[in-house]
Motif scaffolding. Structure first.
Motif, PDB file in Angstrom:
ATOM      1  N   THR A 180      43.995  17.860  33.818  1.00 22.40           N
ATOM      2  CA  THR A 180      43.816  18.319  35.203  1.00 22.40           C
ATOM      3  C   THR A 180      44.767  19.461  35.534  1.00 22.40           C
ATOM      4  N   THR A 181      46.057  19.282  35.229  1.00 25.92           N
ATOM      5  CA  THR A 181      47.056  20.300  35.581  1.00 25.92           C
ATOM      6  C   THR A 181      46.863  21.580  34.783  1.00 25.92           C
ATOM      7  N   SER A 182      46.647  21.450  33.463  1.00 21.84           N
ATOM      8  CA  SER A 182      46.500  22.649  32.631  1.00 21.84           C
ATOM      9  C   SER A 182      45.228  23.410  32.990  1.00 21.84           C
ATOM     10  N   ALA A 183      44.149  22.683  33.327  1.00 17.62           N
ATOM     11  CA  ALA A 183      42.905  23.367  33.708  1.00 17.62           C
ATOM     12  C   ALA A 183      43.086  24.112  35.023  1.00 17.62           C
ATOM     13  N   PHE A 184      43.696  23.453  36.009  1.00 21.71           N
ATOM     14  CA  PHE A 184      43.955  24.133  37.279  1.00 21.71           C
ATOM     15  C   PHE A 184      44.885  25.328  37.062  1.00 21.71           C
ATOM     16  N   GLY A 185      45.888  25.166  36.210  1.00 26.95           N
ATOM     17  CA  GLY A 185      46.807  26.275  35.943  1.00 26.95           C
ATOM     18  C   GLY A 185      46.109  27.454  35.298  1.00 26.95           C
ATOM     19  N   LEU A 186      45.209  27.176  34.346  1.00 29.63           N
ATOM     20  CA  LEU A 186      44.473  28.249  33.686  1.00 29.63           C
ATOM     21  C   LEU A 186      43.579  28.990  34.673  1.00 29.63           C
ATOM     22  N   VAL A 187      42.868  28.239  35.511  1.00 34.12           N
ATOM     23  CA  VAL A 187      41.999  28.879  36.510  1.00 34.12           C
ATOM     24  C   VAL A 187      42.831  29.662  37.512  1.00 34.12           C
ATOM     25  N   ALA A 188      43.992  29.125  37.907  1.00 33.64           N
ATOM     26  CA  ALA A 188      44.858  29.838  38.852  1.00 33.64           C
ATOM     27  C   ALA A 188      45.327  31.162  38.265  1.00 33.64           C
ATOM     28  N   LEU A 189      45.669  31.180  36.983  1.00 28.52           N
ATOM     29  CA  LEU A 189      46.072  32.439  36.344  1.00 28.52           C
ATOM     30  C   LEU A 189      44.939  33.459  36.373  1.00 28.52           C
ATOM     31  N   GLU A 190      43.712  32.998  36.123  1.00 29.24           N
ATOM     32  CA  GLU A 190      42.581  33.919  36.153  1.00 29.24           C
ATOM     33  C   GLU A 190      42.329  34.439  37.559  1.00 29.24           C
ATOM     34  N   VAL A 191      42.464  33.568  38.560  1.00 26.83           N
ATOM     35  CA  VAL A 191      42.261  33.997  39.950  1.00 26.83           C
ATOM     36  C   VAL A 191      43.338  35.011  40.347  1.00 26.83           C
ATOM     37  N   ILE A 192      44.575  34.742  39.974  1.00 24.97           N
ATOM     38  CA  ILE A 192      45.665  35.688  40.276  1.00 24.97           C
ATOM     39  C   ILE A 192      45.422  37.013  39.579  1.00 24.97           C
ATOM     40  N   TRP A 193      44.952  36.959  38.338  1.00 26.86           N
ATOM     41  CA  TRP A 193      44.695  38.177  37.572  1.00 26.86           C
ATOM     42  C   TRP A 193      43.651  39.064  38.237  1.00 26.86           C
ATOM     43  N   CYS A 194      42.622  38.454  38.813  1.00 26.77           N
ATOM     44  CA  CYS A 194      41.559  39.274  39.407  1.00 26.77           C
ATOM     45  C   CYS A 194      41.782  39.554  40.892  1.00 26.77           C
ATOM     46  N   SER A 195      42.810  38.960  41.520  1.00 29.53           N
ATOM     47  CA  SER A 195      43.018  39.180  42.955  1.00 29.53           C
ATOM     48  C   SER A 195      44.307  39.928  43.285  1.00 29.53           C
ATOM     49  N   PHE A 196      45.276  39.990  42.347  1.00 32.81           N
ATOM     50  CA  PHE A 196      46.511  40.692  42.681  1.00 32.81           C
ATOM     51  C   PHE A 196      46.314  42.193  42.872  1.00 32.81           C
ATOM     52  N   PRO A 197      45.286  42.851  42.247  1.00 32.19           N
ATOM     53  CA  PRO A 197      45.130  44.291  42.499  1.00 32.19           C
ATOM     54  C   PRO A 197      44.937  44.632  43.968  1.00 32.19           C
ATOM     55  N   PHE A 198      44.255  43.787  44.732  1.00 30.99           N
ATOM     56  CA  PHE A 198      44.103  44.060  46.162  1.00 30.99           C
ATOM     57  C   PHE A 198      45.460  44.087  46.851  1.00 30.99           C
ATOM     58  N   VAL A 199      46.312  43.118  46.522  1.00 33.46           N
ATOM     59  CA  VAL A 199      47.663  43.095  47.096  1.00 33.46           C
ATOM     60  C   VAL A 199      48.446  44.317  46.637  1.00 33.46           C
ATOM     61  N   LEU A 200      48.298  44.682  45.382  1.00 33.81           N
ATOM     62  CA  LEU A 200      48.999  45.853  44.845  1.00 33.81           C
ATOM     63  C   LEU A 200      48.633  47.117  45.610  1.00 33.81           C
ATOM     64  N   VAL A 201      47.349  47.362  45.796  1.00 35.78           N
ATOM     65  CA  VAL A 201      46.910  48.584  46.487  1.00 35.78           C
ATOM     66  C   VAL A 201      47.353  48.556  47.946  1.00 35.78           C
ATOM     67  N   THR A 202      47.207  47.401  48.599  1.00 35.88           N
ATOM     68  CA  THR A 202      47.568  47.301  50.014  1.00 35.88           C
ATOM     69  C   THR A 202      49.064  47.517  50.218  1.00 35.88           C
ATOM     70  N   MET A 203      49.876  46.838  49.428  1.00 36.63           N
ATOM     71  CA  MET A 203      51.322  46.944  49.596  1.00 36.63           C
ATOM     72  C   MET A 203      51.840  48.310  49.166  1.00 36.63           C
ATOM     73  N   TYR A 204      51.235  48.896  48.151  1.00 34.62           N
ATOM     74  CA  TYR A 204      51.665  50.242  47.733  1.00 34.62           C
ATOM     75  C   TYR A 204      51.416  51.252  48.847  1.00 34.62           C
ATOM     76  N   ALA A 205      50.259  51.131  49.525  1.00 32.95           N
ATOM     77  CA  ALA A 205      49.990  52.038  50.644  1.00 32.95           C
ATOM     78  C   ALA A 205      51.021  51.856  51.745  1.00 32.95           C
ATOM     79  N   GLY A 206      51.412  50.603  52.020  1.00 29.64           N
ATOM     80  CA  GLY A 206      52.431  50.372  53.042  1.00 29.64           C
ATOM     81  C   GLY A 206      53.791  50.902  52.636  1.00 29.64           C
ATOM     82  N   ILE A 207      54.159  50.736  51.368  1.00 32.76           N
ATOM     83  CA  ILE A 207      55.464  51.219  50.898  1.00 32.76           C
ATOM     84  C   ILE A 207      55.530  52.739  50.941  1.00 32.76           C
TER      85      ILE A 207
END
Length: 319
Positions: A180-207
């Motif tokens: 259960t934990t390893s599966a959730f962790g693996l999926v969380a890594l994939e979700v972070i991998w495909c969603s952090f670019p939005f945060v990157l672009v947004t925060m870079y524009a603010g900086i």
């Protein structure tokens, strides 16, 4: 020759400028007219489907009713009573909250950290960083999920082979999607991998919008890179961080594709279910569209409540 009257007001004097309050009142109707098309579109696209979702949640709505072979039977709040009285629902809700919190925090930390890094490096590495991030962002969720499953495959995965070659012999043949934990962790890594670019672009524009004089003043006062980031940059880009956080909460709380694909529909015996997958199982696999609609309504209320509280707290901090 008559002498001019110096005490009389000049005919060519400019009229007094309108007060800011009057200007704002005059701009209100104009702004309303500009926003009206978007408001109408949102009502059609969002309000009506939500209304239908609420209506369906009050009925015994199954495959026969959807096909028109049986009359609808009004249940009132029976679907909600069954849902809130189910231990499975509360277990899935707790897992969903923890999973979404991990994904949101991970996306914000990764995206903000890389945004700060991008603001300090030269153009070439910054361009390569953005290309790599946008590549992850543009990858479809299904394709990205299968890529991560291949990398972490128990028999042919590159990750297991790399860990085994580094001396972790027990990782050879390890199944990341069984526990259960390893599966959730693996999926969380994939979700972070495909969603952090939005945060990157947004925060870079603010900086980039922060005046360079402010950063230079902090540097001259002896502040290091960490102190400058936490005490100068982040407080000034707090509105952008608010946008990124709210979007991440909405996206990660209603994750469906990654969980469904990477855990084969919710894991062994439903150990990796989240609310979206649970609603899908009840509505489509179980042909209980009324109960599935009730889960959707509960999710909508939870998201609106959490987002509203977060926005209110952040606005109070900005006041």
């Amino acid at each position: 020759m008559a002498t001019p009257n110096l005490l009389a007001p000049e005919a060519s004097a400019a009229p007094p400028a309108p007060s800011p309050r009057r200007r704002r009142r005059g701009d209100g109707p104009a702004a309303g007219r500009y926003l009206a098309p978007a408001a109408i579109l949102l009502l059609v696209v969002l309000a009506y489907p939500i209304y239908q979702l609420v209506v369906i949640s009050f009925y015994d709505y199954g495959q026969a009713e959807a096909a028109g072979n049986a009359p609808l039977r009004f249940l009132g709040l029976a679907n909600y009573a069954e849902l809130l009285g189910s231990a499975t629902f509360w277990t899935v809700l707790a897992k969903t909250v923890v999973f979404a919190a991990v994904c949101v925090v991970g996306s914000l930390v990764a995206g903000t950290g890389l945004a700060v890094l991008a603001s300090k490096v030269r153009a070439v590495p910054r361009t390569l960083l953005f290309l790599a991030a946008l590549g992850a962002w543009a990858t479809p969720a299904v394709a990205g999920s299968y890529i991560w499953l291949f990398l972490f495959d128990a028999d042919f995965g590159l990750v297991n082979e790399a860990l085994a070659s580094l001396g972790f012999g027990g990782m050879a043949g390890h199944s990341w999607t069984f526990g259960t934990t390893s599966a959730f962790g693996l999926v969380a890594l994939e979700v972070i991998w495909c969603s952090f670019p939005f945060v990157l672009v947004t925060m870079y524009a603010g900086i980039r919008a922060v005046p360079s004089e402010v950063v230079e003043a902090a540097t001259l006062d002896g502040a290091g890179a960490w102190r400058t980031t936490t005490s100068v940059l982040l407080p000034m880009v707090r509105p952008m961080l608010l946008i990124a956080t709210v979007q991440s909460i909405i996206w990660d709380f209603k994750v469906f594709t990654q969980i469904y694909v990477m855990t084969s529909g919710g894991g062994v015996a439903g150990r990796n279910l989240v609310l979206n997958v649970y609603a899908y199982q009840q509505a489509f696999a179980g042909s209980r569209y009324g109960l599935g609609a009730a889960i959707g309504v509960v999710m909508t209320v939870l998201l609106l409540s959490v987002t509203g509280l977060y926005v209110r707290s952040q606005r109070a901090g900005l006041a």
